[in-house]
Design a protein around this motif. Structure first.
Motif, PDB file in Angstrom:
ATOM      1  N   ILE A 214       0.851  -1.194   0.000  1.00  0.00           N
ATOM      2  CA  ILE A 214       0.000   0.000   0.000  1.00  0.00           C
ATOM      3  C   ILE A 214       0.887   1.243   0.000  1.00  0.00           C
ATOM      4  CG2 ILE A 214      -1.656   1.308   1.406  1.00  0.00           C
ATOM      5  CD1 ILE A 214      -2.894  -1.504   2.117  1.00  0.00           C
ATOM      6  N   GLU A 215       2.041   1.154   0.668  1.00  0.00           N
ATOM      7  CA  GLU A 215       2.951   2.301   0.702  1.00  0.00           C
ATOM      8  C   GLU A 215       3.598   2.558  -0.667  1.00  0.00           C
ATOM      9  OE1 GLU A 215       5.957   2.160   3.733  1.00  0.00           O
ATOM     10  OE2 GLU A 215       6.425   4.290   3.438  1.00  0.00           O
ATOM     11  N   SER A 216       4.188   1.537  -1.260  1.00  0.00           N
ATOM     12  CA  SER A 216       4.858   1.749  -2.562  1.00  0.00           C
ATOM     13  C   SER A 216       3.831   2.097  -3.643  1.00  0.00           C
ATOM     14  CB  SER A 216       5.671   0.511  -2.959  1.00  0.00           C
ATOM     15  OG  SER A 216       4.818  -0.622  -3.152  1.00  0.00           O
ATOM     16  N   GLY A 217       2.679   1.444  -3.605  1.00  0.00           N
ATOM     17  CA  GLY A 217       1.640   1.710  -4.595  1.00  0.00           C
ATOM     18  C   GLY A 217       1.068   3.113  -4.434  1.00  0.00           C
ATOM     19  N   SER A 218       1.010   3.601  -3.185  1.00  0.00           N
ATOM     20  CA  SER A 218       0.532   4.970  -2.948  1.00  0.00           C
ATOM     21  C   SER A 218       1.490   5.986  -3.555  1.00  0.00           C
ATOM     22  CB  SER A 218       0.393   5.246  -1.447  1.00  0.00           C
ATOM     23  OG  SER A 218      -0.653   4.479  -0.894  1.00  0.00           O
TER      24      SER A 218
ATOM     25  N   VAL B  55      -7.006  -2.037   4.653  1.00  0.00           N
ATOM     26  CA  VAL B  55      -6.540  -1.359   3.438  1.00  0.00           C
ATOM     27  C   VAL B  55      -6.774   0.151   3.556  1.00  0.00           C
ATOM     28  CG1 VAL B  55      -7.001  -1.083   0.951  1.00  0.00           C
ATOM     29  CG2 VAL B  55      -6.751  -3.384   1.939  1.00  0.00           C
ATOM     30  N   TRP B  56      -7.954   0.535   3.987  1.00  0.00           N
ATOM     31  CA  TRP B  56      -8.258   1.963   4.130  1.00  0.00           C
ATOM     32  C   TRP B  56      -7.340   2.624   5.169  1.00  0.00           C
ATOM     33  CZ3 TRP B  56     -10.203   6.139   2.117  1.00  0.00           C
ATOM     34  CH2 TRP B  56     -10.464   7.247   2.943  1.00  0.00           C
ATOM     35  N   ARG B  57      -7.221   1.987   6.345  1.00  0.00           N
ATOM     36  CA  ARG B  57      -6.425   2.569   7.430  1.00  0.00           C
ATOM     37  C   ARG B  57      -4.965   2.721   7.032  1.00  0.00           C
ATOM     38  NH1 ARG B  57      -9.507  -0.646  11.428  1.00  0.00           N
ATOM     39  NH2 ARG B  57     -10.830   0.837  12.560  1.00  0.00           N
ATOM     40  N   ARG B  58      -4.421   1.669   6.390  1.00  0.00           N
ATOM     41  CA  ARG B  58      -3.016   1.706   5.976  1.00  0.00           C
ATOM     42  C   ARG B  58      -2.809   2.833   4.953  1.00  0.00           C
ATOM     43  NH1 ARG B  58       1.527   2.313   7.084  1.00  0.00           N
ATOM     44  NH2 ARG B  58       3.159   1.553   5.720  1.00  0.00           N
ATOM     45  N   GLY B  59      -3.741   2.999   4.051  1.00  0.00           N
ATOM     46  CA  GLY B  59      -3.652   4.076   3.064  1.00  0.00           C
ATOM     47  C   GLY B  59      -3.642   5.447   3.721  1.00  0.00           C
ATOM     48  N   GLN B  60      -4.482   5.626   4.740  1.00  0.00           N
ATOM     49  CA  GLN B  60      -4.528   6.908   5.449  1.00  0.00           C
ATOM     50  C   GLN B  60      -3.233   7.154   6.213  1.00  0.00           C
ATOM     51  OE1 GLN B  60      -7.225   9.344   5.212  1.00  0.00           O
ATOM     52  NE2 GLN B  60      -7.236   7.980   3.453  1.00  0.00           N
TER      53      GLN B  60
ATOM     54  N   GLY C 221      -0.737   8.224   3.711  1.00  0.00           N
ATOM     55  CA  GLY C 221      -1.101   9.625   3.503  1.00  0.00           C
ATOM     56  C   GLY C 221      -0.797  10.231   2.150  1.00  0.00           C
ATOM     57  N   LEU C 222      -0.524   9.399   1.141  1.00  0.00           N
ATOM     58  CA  LEU C 222      -0.192   9.951  -0.176  1.00  0.00           C
ATOM     59  C   LEU C 222      -1.380   9.987  -1.132  1.00  0.00           C
ATOM     60  CD1 LEU C 222       3.316   8.286  -0.713  1.00  0.00           C
ATOM     61  CD2 LEU C 222       2.838  10.714  -0.237  1.00  0.00           C
ATOM     62  N   VAL C 223      -2.354   9.137  -0.877  1.00  0.00           N
ATOM     63  CA  VAL C 223      -3.528   9.020  -1.753  1.00  0.00           C
ATOM     64  C   VAL C 223      -4.606   8.319  -0.928  1.00  0.00           C
ATOM     65  CG1 VAL C 223      -2.654   6.813  -2.702  1.00  0.00           C
ATOM     66  CG2 VAL C 223      -4.308   8.133  -4.020  1.00  0.00           C
ATOM     67  N   ASP C 224      -5.862   8.612  -1.195  1.00  0.00           N
ATOM     68  CA  ASP C 224      -6.929   7.858  -0.523  1.00  0.00           C
ATOM     69  C   ASP C 224      -7.016   6.478  -1.164  1.00  0.00           C
ATOM     70  OD1 ASP C 224      -7.486   9.968   1.141  1.00  0.00           O
ATOM     71  OD2 ASP C 224      -9.281  10.620   0.052  1.00  0.00           O
ATOM     72  N   VAL C 225      -6.781   5.458  -0.364  1.00  0.00           N
ATOM     73  CA  VAL C 225      -6.843   4.081  -0.886  1.00  0.00           C
ATOM     74  C   VAL C 225      -8.192   3.495  -0.480  1.00  0.00           C
ATOM     75  CG1 VAL C 225      -5.796   1.790  -0.896  1.00  0.00           C
ATOM     76  CG2 VAL C 225      -4.337   3.830  -0.729  1.00  0.00           C
TER      77      VAL C 225
ATOM     78  N   GLY D  76     -18.156  -0.447   7.205  1.00  0.00           N
ATOM     79  CA  GLY D  76     -16.893  -0.388   7.946  1.00  0.00           C
ATOM     80  C   GLY D  76     -16.209   0.967   7.829  1.00  0.00           C
ATOM     81  N   VAL D  77     -15.058   1.083   8.500  1.00  0.00           N
ATOM     82  CA  VAL D  77     -14.263   2.316   8.431  1.00  0.00           C
ATOM     83  C   VAL D  77     -13.865   2.598   6.974  1.00  0.00           C
ATOM     84  CG1 VAL D  77     -12.137   3.438   9.239  1.00  0.00           C
ATOM     85  CG2 VAL D  77     -13.361   1.848  10.730  1.00  0.00           C
ATOM     86  N   GLY D  78     -13.599   1.519   6.234  1.00  0.00           N
ATOM     87  CA  GLY D  78     -13.185   1.646   4.831  1.00  0.00           C
ATOM     88  C   GLY D  78     -14.324   1.992   3.892  1.00  0.00           C
ATOM     89  N   ARG D  79     -15.571   1.955   4.395  1.00  0.00           N
ATOM     90  CA  ARG D  79     -16.752   2.367   3.606  1.00  0.00           C
ATOM     91  C   ARG D  79     -16.714   1.846   2.174  1.00  0.00           C
ATOM     92  NH1 ARG D  79     -20.760   3.962   6.245  1.00  0.00           N
ATOM     93  NH2 ARG D  79     -20.218   4.798   8.251  1.00  0.00           N
ATOM     94  N   VAL D  80     -16.726   0.549   1.994  1.00  0.00           N
ATOM     95  CA  VAL D  80     -16.592  -0.025   0.654  1.00  0.00           C
ATOM     96  C   VAL D  80     -17.739   0.434  -0.249  1.00  0.00           C
ATOM     97  CG1 VAL D  80     -16.455  -2.162  -0.680  1.00  0.00           C
ATOM     98  CG2 VAL D  80     -15.314  -1.995   1.547  1.00  0.00           C
TER      99      VAL D  80
END
Ligand code: NCD
Ligand code: ZN
Ligand code: ZN
Ligand code: ZN
Length: 391
Positions: free
Chosen positions: A32-36, A66-71, A74-78, A102-106
């Motif tokens: 998620i980090e490299s892809g962000s 996935v959502w939490r890790r993306g936040q 902090g580079l893009v909303d995943v 959920g928090v990730g609001r699919v």
């Protein structure tokens, strides 16, 4: 921060409805980090991380991660994409309501990499999705039609004896799910449309008032099956590179709105799974960092889209289709901005090892393009400046 934007084009931050980030499960190819980082460099402020991770994203535990890790990155909303069914060979519908709450609001559920064969299950998924107000994304492949098929697709593939994946495998599912969506009163989104026949079906379905949308990938806008000549696994992708006439039909469809938007289908794979003979290779290509350059070359240069049109297909339409009210639109005064700055006259050459993705094999290796993302802003914070990631 002062950004010198002289001569550049300012666009709303790009939204990718189709990104594979490989976390959890294949962090040796992308995280998620490299892809962000790759997404930010590509001008994206929101991406949808597809569900074919390992384990599959069929539960709220994974989609929330996935959502939490993306936040955190902090580079893009995943935005997590949920799987329509449980597991890869899913015979039952996943807990879509739980993932949506959920928090990730699919907001979108897909069968990417694990196509729903059973039409009854797809009908139920569509009915359920319409009650939940979420979108079903159709990976658009009927794998049973690849069995025994003589040609992968196109004259080069036929001559080289590359089997499987005829256009019927795509078009039959598009037709089926357009009709199922009609009767369910649901919305369906077609992933990676790749044939002239799919374009005709989309025209028909939209003409009937069916709520169907579709994306095209940058690689299907640029490359055709002549690339297979070398047997190089780097060119293997689902759906396959098709004929030049399909490429022309897709470009025209994106310019007239029959195909709604660009989705990268960014699909990283390890070098040993790509830098090999075609039949041994896994399907999938990197897409995030080269998408804008390819859209500029294939659509803007030949006059099929102006920059206003690029904003539409890379940002506004995907945001609208999937329901992201804070993306893809002009901002009000004082509102934090999601923006992408493009230099429309910047020559650059793709070098795999310089890409931010963990995997760095690409069919675009050594190709030179004429436009580049120079800055990206996520809610007012620069995530890319001067072509460099701002962590
Ligand atoms: C995707 C992947 O590798 O996850 N591959 C691809 O060729 N597009 C899965 C998929 O969308 O088929
Ligand atoms: Zn499918
Ligand atoms: Zn797919
Ligand atoms: Zn995909």
């Amino acid at each position: 921060t002062v950004i010198d934007a002289a001569g550049q084009v300012l666009l709303p931050g790009f939204v990718d409805m189709h990104t594979h980030l490989r976390e959890p499960g294949r962090e040796d190819t992308e995280t998620i980090e490299s892809g962000s980082a790759a997404a930010a460099l590509g001008g994206y402020t929101a991406v949808f991380a597809m569900a074919n991770t390992s384990p599959v994203a069929d539960s709220v535990v994974i989609t929330d991660h996935v959502w939490r890790r993306g936040q955190e990155v902090g580079l893009v909303d995943v935005h997590p994409v949920g799987a329509v069914t449980v597991g890869l060979e899913g015979k039952q519908l996943a807990e879509m309501a739980t993932m949506a709450a959920g928090v990730g609001r699919v907001k979108m559920f897909s069968d990417d990499g694990h196509c729903v064969h059973d039409p009854l299950l797809m009908r139920r998924a569509l009915e359920y999705s319409s009650a939940l107000g979420v979108l079903i994304a159709q990976h658009a492949e009927e794998p049973r039609l690849t069995v025994g098929a003589v040609a992968h697709e196109g004259p080069t593939a036929a001559r080289l004896g590359l089997g499987g994946w005829p256009r019927s495998a795509e078009e039959s599912i598009v037709a089926r799910d357009a009709i199922l969506a009609r009767d369910a009163g649901a919305r369906v989104h077609i992933c990676h449309a790749s044939t002239a026949g799919t374009v005709e079906l989309l025209k028909w379905a939209k003409g009937q008032g069916i709520s169907i949308t579709a994306e095209v990938t940058p690689h299907h806008l640029l490359l055709d099956d002549s690339r297979l000549e070398t047997y190089d696994g780097v060119n293997r992708v689902n759906p396959p590179l098709r004929e030049r006439s399909d490429v022309e039909a897709l470009r025209k469809a994106l310019s007239d709105g029959t195909v709604d938007c660009v989705g990268t289908d960014h699909a990283p794979h390890a070098d040993q799974d790509k830098c090999c003979e075609f039949s041994q290779a896994r399907p999938g290509m990197l897409g995030l960092e080269t998408a804008l350059a390819i859209v500029a070359q294939t659509m803007v240069e030949p006059g099929l889209l102006d920059w206003r049109g690029v904003a539409k297909v890379m940002s506004e339409r995907p945001a609208e289709i999937v329901g992201l009210p804070d993306q893809g639109r002009p901002i009000a005064v004082g509102e934090p901005a999601n923006l992408t700055l493009v230099d429309p006259a910047r020559e650059w050459t793709v070098r795999g090892p310089e890409l931010a993705s963990v995997a760095n094999n690409t069919p675009f290796e050594a190709m030179t393009f004429g436009a580049k993302v120079t800055a990206t802003l996520l809610r007012g914070r620069p995530t890319v400046l001067g072509g460099q990631v701002q962590r």
